[in-house]
Design an enzyme around this catalytic site. Sequence first.
Site, mmCIF file in Angstrom:
data_model
loop_
_atom_site.group_PDB
_atom_site.id
_atom_site.type_symbol
_atom_site.label_atom_id
_atom_site.label_comp_id
_atom_site.label_asym_id
_atom_site.label_seq_id
_atom_site.Cartn_x
_atom_site.Cartn_y
_atom_site.Cartn_z
ATOM 1 N N HIS A 1 -83.210 71.212 17.140
ATOM 2 C CA HIS A 1 -82.851 71.597 18.912
ATOM 3 C C HIS A 1 -83.911 70.867 19.664
ATOM 4 C CE1 HIS A 1 -83.036 75.983 16.688
ATOM 5 N NE2 HIS A 1 -82.250 76.317 17.603
ATOM 6 N N SER B 1 -78.591 79.176 19.463
ATOM 7 C CA SER B 1 -79.731 79.368 19.656
ATOM 8 C C SER B 1 -80.344 77.793 20.834
ATOM 9 C CB SER B 1 -80.690 79.603 17.854
ATOM 10 O OG SER B 1 -80.084 77.498 17.681
ATOM 11 N N ASP C 1 -87.882 71.105 17.406
ATOM 12 C CA ASP C 1 -88.202 71.445 15.670
ATOM 13 C C ASP C 1 -87.302 70.636 14.868
ATOM 14 O OD1 ASP C 1 -85.580 72.508 16.259
ATOM 15 O OD2 ASP C 1 -86.415 74.444 15.925
#
Length: 397
Positions: free
Chosen positions: A365, A34, A362
């Site tokens: 990340h 991600s 977040d």
Amino acid sequence: MASVLLCLLLLGAMAASSRGEDYGPGASFVFGDSLVDAGNNNFLQTLSKANIRPNGIDFEASGGEPTGRYTNGRTIADIIGEELGQPDYAQPFLAPNTTGRALLNGVNYASGGGGIMNGTGRIFAIKVHACVRVQIGRLGLDIQVDYFNTTRQQLDKLLGKTKAKEWLWKDAIFSLTIGSNDFLNNYLLPVLSVGVRVAESPDGFIDDLISNLRNQLTRLYKLDARKFVVGNVGPIGCIPYQKTINRIHADECVSLPNELARQYNARLRDLLVELNENLPGARFCLANVFDLVMEMITNYQKHGQYYVLVDYPINTAVNSPEYRFKTASTACCGNGGQFAGIIPCGPTSSMCEERDKHVFWDPYHPSEAANLIIAKHLLDGDTRYISPMNLRELRAL
């Protein structure tokens, strides 16, 4: 007259081919999780998705709309591609428009929740009902390399076999940003991984990671990849999620995840030395993400995106408080606990006003501001953070 015209056409084609202008300035083939997913998970049945607001709020190419990137703006891979002259971002492999000449910008195979091990990220598979689970959820690295094999065949058809091989050898960079999920969403996963940890020591698990990664990198080499940059695992014990669930102070990190990352990173360094010695014509660069991000977290008040925007000297602290980070512990977008580190970013999340003052977007990340700093060091930095050469030097080979 017809023969003269034919000769002119052939000469024109030969000149264009010799200039290589039709192939563009180079390409990035992006593998990972991600941290660099550009939207592949949009096309999967998975619990791990970022195509919801306010993700992408600062992503200019989409007008601030979410694209599936797990940050507020560009990923590290996006920024590096821009800086190396790519006219467009590498498109997600699963997107329907990733075909034809779009492949010449490169392709992004990364997937949120993916890992080196095939079992990593299985928690993101969607339960259809009590007895059925859709076993997708994410693309592991094995599948990502399988997908590149598909792209490789498409490139042969697009450029011809000889030109495709030459182009990949000279003009393509292969980046791998992967490994964090193998710890966070596999070995260290609460409850679900207890059996794994009882059955396998940390050394044994890391042995398996390195063995799998060796096989995957060798597969890419056999498919004509030659220029590689491989990121090590960052300080995963310092992310807001880990700080929140372990109830530690803002200036502390959780020791076990970071220790596992350090053990893996030492083995990764040895692996890349081995591959540089044993795979003729290949060049493997190590991106020392752990030390780079740890420096940014530890000394966040000395860093910010100002020096990136004005080409500030790379190893110099930002002098003006206006441009410094204000926190390296609290997520800009998230909910739950002291550091907003429990619930991922979504429409109901709390969001900070100064997104460029947070190291973390977040619970997991980095923000675009942090990604800019990381990318600049990998592009132009010295061997402390990227070795044996930086990415501009690798691109020029």
